[in-house]
Motif scaffolding. Sequence first.
Motif, PDB file in Angstrom:
ATOM      1  N   ILE A   1      41.329  29.891 -11.113  1.00 14.84           N
ATOM      2  CA  ILE A   1      41.212  31.352 -11.101  1.00 14.84           C
ATOM      3  C   ILE A   1      39.741  31.755 -11.120  1.00 14.84           C
ATOM      4  O   ILE A   1      39.300  32.621 -10.350  1.00 14.84           O
ATOM      5  N   THR A   2      38.974  31.136 -12.001  1.00  8.49           N
ATOM      6  CA  THR A   2      37.541  31.424 -12.094  1.00  8.49           C
ATOM      7  C   THR A   2      36.839  31.082 -10.786  1.00  8.49           C
ATOM      8  O   THR A   2      36.031  31.870 -10.281  1.00  8.49           O
ATOM      9  N   ALA A   3      37.151  29.919 -10.236  1.00  4.55           N
ATOM     10  CA  ALA A   3      36.533  29.493  -8.975  1.00  4.55           C
ATOM     11  C   ALA A   3      36.852  30.477  -7.854  1.00  4.55           C
ATOM     12  O   ALA A   3      35.987  30.780  -7.023  1.00  4.55           O
ATOM     13  N   ASN A   4      38.079  30.988  -7.829  1.00  4.86           N
ATOM     14  CA  ASN A   4      38.454  31.958  -6.792  1.00  4.86           C
ATOM     15  C   ASN A   4      37.635  33.239  -6.896  1.00  4.86           C
ATOM     16  O   ASN A   4      37.240  33.811  -5.879  1.00  4.86           O
ATOM     17  N   ILE A   5      37.382  33.684  -8.110  1.00  2.00           N
ATOM     18  CA  ILE A   5      36.569  34.892  -8.301  1.00  2.00           C
ATOM     19  C   ILE A   5      35.148  34.637  -7.816  1.00  2.00           C
ATOM     20  O   ILE A   5      34.580  35.441  -7.071  1.00  2.00           O
ATOM     21  N   PHE A   6      34.570  33.502  -8.211  1.00  4.06           N
ATOM     22  CA  PHE A   6      33.220  33.184  -7.761  1.00  4.06           C
ATOM     23  C   PHE A   6      33.175  33.018  -6.248  1.00  4.06           C
ATOM     24  O   PHE A   6      32.274  33.526  -5.587  1.00  4.06           O
TER      25      PHE A   6
ATOM     26  N   GLU B   1      18.013  32.340  -4.883  1.00  4.73           N
ATOM     27  CA  GLU B   1      17.522  33.675  -5.272  1.00  4.73           C
ATOM     28  C   GLU B   1      18.330  34.773  -4.572  1.00  4.73           C
ATOM     29  O   GLU B   1      18.698  35.775  -5.193  1.00  4.73           O
ATOM     30  N   LYS B   2      18.623  34.581  -3.291  1.00  6.58           N
ATOM     31  CA  LYS B   2      19.412  35.568  -2.539  1.00  6.58           C
ATOM     32  C   LYS B   2      20.848  35.644  -3.049  1.00  6.58           C
ATOM     33  O   LYS B   2      21.464  36.715  -3.011  1.00  6.58           O
ATOM     34  N   ALA B   3      21.387  34.518  -3.505  1.00  6.78           N
ATOM     35  CA  ALA B   3      22.788  34.457  -3.935  1.00  6.78           C
ATOM     36  C   ALA B   3      23.004  34.968  -5.360  1.00  6.78           C
ATOM     37  O   ALA B   3      24.136  35.310  -5.729  1.00  6.78           O
ATOM     38  N   ILE B   4      21.966  35.035  -6.145  1.00  5.56           N
ATOM     39  CA  ILE B   4      22.113  35.403  -7.557  1.00  5.56           C
ATOM     40  C   ILE B   4      22.757  36.782  -7.770  1.00  5.56           C
ATOM     41  O   ILE B   4      23.614  36.921  -8.649  1.00  5.56           O
ATOM     42  N   PRO B   5      22.421  37.811  -6.998  1.00  4.63           N
ATOM     43  CA  PRO B   5      23.118  39.082  -7.215  1.00  4.63           C
ATOM     44  C   PRO B   5      24.644  38.967  -7.037  1.00  4.63           C
ATOM     45  O   PRO B   5      25.399  39.567  -7.817  1.00  4.63           O
TER      46      PRO B   5
ATOM     47  N   LYS C   1      27.608  39.498  -9.866  1.00  2.00           N
ATOM     48  CA  LYS C   1      28.816  40.315  -9.694  1.00  2.00           C
ATOM     49  C   LYS C   1      30.050  39.526 -10.120  1.00  2.00           C
ATOM     50  O   LYS C   1      30.961  40.073 -10.753  1.00  2.00           O
ATOM     51  N   ALA C   2      30.098  38.251  -9.765  1.00  2.00           N
ATOM     52  CA  ALA C   2      31.221  37.402 -10.182  1.00  2.00           C
ATOM     53  C   ALA C   2      31.258  37.283 -11.697  1.00  2.00           C
ATOM     54  O   ALA C   2      32.327  37.382 -12.312  1.00  2.00           O
ATOM     55  N   MET C   3      30.092  37.075 -12.306  1.00  2.00           N
ATOM     56  CA  MET C   3      30.019  36.991 -13.765  1.00  2.00           C
ATOM     57  C   MET C   3      30.513  38.291 -14.408  1.00  2.00           C
ATOM     58  O   MET C   3      31.264  38.263 -15.383  1.00  2.00           O
ATOM     59  N   LYS C   4      30.106  39.413 -13.845  1.00  2.00           N
ATOM     60  CA  LYS C   4      30.519  40.714 -14.387  1.00  2.00           C
ATOM     61  C   LYS C   4      32.033  40.871 -14.291  1.00  2.00           C
ATOM     62  O   LYS C   4      32.679  41.349 -15.235  1.00  2.00           O
ATOM     63  N   GLU C   5      32.610  40.473 -13.154  1.00  2.00           N
ATOM     64  CA  GLU C   5      34.062  40.594 -12.990  1.00  2.00           C
ATOM     65  C   GLU C   5      34.805  39.726 -13.997  1.00  2.00           C
ATOM     66  O   GLU C   5      35.762  40.169 -14.629  1.00  2.00           O
TER      67      GLU C   5
END
Length: 141
Positions: A25-30, A104-108, A112-116
Amino acid sequence: MNYPLLEATDPTTCLSGKMSRISRITANIFRKHIKEYGLSNSQMSLLFVLSKRRDLTQKELCDILFMEKSTLNRNLKRLVDQKYVTKKDFPALNITETGKAHLEKAIPAWRKAMKEIRSLLLADGEEAVDTILTKLKQSQL
């Protein structure tokens, strides 16, 4: 035939199964958030570790991430092919400038995944995950 152990076993109580479902589930969100960067969760983890530590060996990476050697090798090959990681000083592995720029480009998107996930788990859920990880890591030392 009679299968008393099978009949008496409830697989829905299996901790491994529960942890696997949590992981998927976590992997799917990321994956949803970072897919445009062409990185898997494992590859992103490898890049994060290599961005913080230099000259790590494959064994050290496996130990830090609790990753199977075959999984590490498969992901490292992709990262080396994309020029995100270098084996120039093998056995030492390092992230390249290209790898750092891509991360660096992917961090935003990662944020967002972390926030979700945090919004789903709330503080007590995140604390529970931290507790589980701490307890399980201790068994691996």
